[in-house]
Design a protein around this motif. Structure first.
Motif: not given
Length: 121
Positions: A87-97
């Protein structure tokens, strides 16, 4: 003694993090993927989700897995990455890390595979 009312954050934290990323919609994501085959595709979902369906040539790097941080440390800092989840939520956090690890060339699929599927599946 009554505790003071705590102000609520009007924007969820993941939305705040998202504002700091290169977010692209499904059409732009596909255009980047096809125009730049050297870009590396990263799927940050679980192994079960990846097995069920993933984009061709995607590397699995499970955001919820115990070795996620070690996985991003092993990535080429100079490469360009296209990152997605459901949905884009985990990937937001992954991209931030990933960005915090020094990776600068990141494109995040806004809306994740749900948005991609609505356009391309």
């Amino acid at each position: 003694m009554k505790e003071p009312d705590m102000p609520s954050c009007p924007i969820p934290r993941w939305e705040l993090l998202k504002q700091q990323l290169n977010n692209v919609d499904a059409t732009a994501f596909e255009a980047l993927r096809h125009a730049h085959p050297e870009y590396r595709l990263i799927d940050v979902r679980t192994p079960a989700e990846y097995t069920e369906f993933h984009l061709p040539d995607a590397q699995l790097l499970d955001y919820l897995g115990p070795d996620f941080l070690e996985g991003i440390e092993a990535l080429d800092i100079d490469a360009t990455y296209l990152v997605y989840c459901r949905t884009g939520r985990r990937s937001v956090r992954a991209c931030t890390l990933m960005r915090n690890q020094g990776l600068k060339n990141l494109y995040h699929l806004d809306g994740g595979l749900q948005a991609w599927s609505a356009n391309f599946k």
